[in-house]
Design an enzyme around this catalytic site. Structure first.
Site, mmCIF file in Angstrom:
data_model
loop_
_atom_site.group_PDB
_atom_site.id
_atom_site.type_symbol
_atom_site.label_atom_id
_atom_site.label_comp_id
_atom_site.label_asym_id
_atom_site.label_seq_id
_atom_site.Cartn_x
_atom_site.Cartn_y
_atom_site.Cartn_z
ATOM 1 N N ASP A 110 -0.800 -6.272 -4.647
ATOM 2 C CA ASP A 110 -2.072 -5.760 -4.146
ATOM 3 C C ASP A 110 -2.101 -4.244 -4.286
ATOM 4 O O ASP A 110 -1.555 -3.689 -5.241
ATOM 5 C CB ASP A 110 -2.286 -6.234 -2.708
ATOM 6 C CG ASP A 110 -1.092 -5.945 -1.795
ATOM 7 O OD1 ASP A 110 -0.388 -4.941 -2.018
ATOM 8 O OD2 ASP A 110 -0.863 -6.718 -0.845
ATOM 9 N N SER A 111 -2.725 -3.555 -3.327
ATOM 10 C CA SER A 111 -2.923 -2.113 -3.447
ATOM 11 C C SER A 111 -1.604 -1.347 -3.509
ATOM 12 O O SER A 111 -1.525 -0.303 -4.171
ATOM 13 C CB SER A 111 -3.768 -1.596 -2.283
ATOM 14 O OG SER A 111 -3.246 -2.035 -1.036
ATOM 15 N N LEU A 112 -0.572 -1.816 -2.834
ATOM 16 C CA LEU A 112 0.714 -1.126 -2.896
ATOM 17 C C LEU A 112 1.274 -1.156 -4.311
ATOM 18 O O LEU A 112 1.883 -0.184 -4.775
ATOM 19 C CB LEU A 112 1.706 -1.772 -1.922
ATOM 20 C CG LEU A 112 3.060 -1.084 -1.810
ATOM 21 C CD1 LEU A 112 2.917 0.311 -1.243
ATOM 22 C CD2 LEU A 112 4.022 -1.899 -0.939
#
Length: 331
Positions: free
Chosen positions: A124-126
């Protein structure tokens, strides 16, 4: 005359379109070689940002360049390398790369050979590197776009330390069975994983046969376990059970896709860590010893990226912690 596909080493999920390719995922990169004093980069993209690197140094950052040929001139006359990388995630848009063009008197040469190692990062965003170069947790949407740099995400950094080609198949906000704050309940990361063009329903990425990663790293679950909102159908117990079941099925899909020689790494992070550990244990108990658990240690991280995400400094620390583990799986 050599073709686009002979002149460009392409890494990431792309869709051929004549003598060009279309793409959506962050971190897709294109590498080439040329002789002469300059090179043109042919792009058609009004949504994403790109870094252009010549001989290993960033010489330009192109912000939503549009339909253009960007020129890098004034180089010493000789052979050079060029690399173009997509910095941010723009899943609702389609980008096009049309190759490299030599300055007058020069020539585009055959592209560099693929690296022997390949690593795929799913998350995801990480994984994307969400707002990692912002220097602040408070970002408006425009700042977020400009300060997301997947090329310095922990996955990209770790792969380069290991001299590996890599895919960053990251989608901000999405989870294994539930998305951040319960948004878009009919869609999850798994809805999009098979696609080359993320905004095209039913699109399927066709592996040209050259993508055979030794390691696939999966880091999904931070969004699944954000606080439940009123009206969602989940309880903590049913959410956890669905997450574990879907995670196990996803790992089995990856095993079928890539075969027994590929190491699968499931990352435990924040609220999902114990659930991920249980999924890995179940895979091992079922006879798949090629599934591994890695805990993402957050000690010393400042989370000074947008909205409290990892900063570029954090990404370097995470990469430095991840590399020894991945290296042990490559030997």
């Amino acid at each position: 005359m050599t073709s686009f596909f002979e002149q460009v080493h392409t890494v990431g999920r792309v869709k051929p379109r004549g003598e060009a390719v279309q793409f959506s995922w962050p971190g897709v990169y294109f590498e080439g070689r040329f002789r002469g004093t300059g090179v043109g980069v042919v792009l058609d993209c009004a949504a994403a940002d790109y870094d252009v690197q010549v001989d290993g140094a960033t010489v330009a950052t192109l912000v939503t360049p549009g339909d253009t040929t960007h020129w890098v001139d004034g180089l010493r006359d000789g052979e050079h390398t060029v690399r173009v990388v997509k910095r941010n995630d723009t899943p609702g848009d389609i980008s096009t790369f049309g190759g490299f063009v030599a300055a007058p008197g020069g020539a585009v040469l055959n592209g560099p050979a693929p690296r022997d190692r390949q690593i795929e990062f799913i998350g995801d965003s990480l994984t994307v590197g969400y707002g990692n170069v912002s220097g602040t947790r408070v970002c408006d949407p425009e700042q977020l776009k400009r300060t997301t740099n997947t090329d310095v995400s922990h996955g990209a950094l770790a792969a380069r330390q290991l001299d590996a080609d890599y895919q960053i198949n990251g989608l901000s906000g999405l989870g294994m069975v539930r998305n951040v704050a319960g948004i878009c309940p009919d869609l999850t990361y798994r809805t999009h994983y098979d696609r080359a063009l993320l905004s095209v329903d039913g699109d399927v990425w066709r592996n040209p046969g050259t993508w055979r990663p030794q390691i696939v790293v999966v880091n999904l679950g931070s969004n699944d376990f954000t606080d439940l909102t009123p009206g969602e159908p989940w309880t903590p117990e049913t959410l956890a059970a669905a997450y574990r079941a879907s995670y196990g099925a996803f790992l089995r899909t990856l095993r079928t896709r890539y075969g027994p020689a590929t190491a699968l790494v499931a990352v435990g992070f924040d609220r999902n860590a114990e659930h991920v550990r249980q999924v890995v244990e179940a895979c091992n108990d079922a006879g798949d010893s090629g599934v591994h658990y890695w805990y993402l240690d957050t000690s010393g991280l400042d989370f000074l990226g947008c909205d409290g995400h990892a900063s570029a400094r954090d990404d370097r620390l995470i990469a430095d912690r991840l590399v020894p583990f991945l290296s042990s799986l490559l030997t």
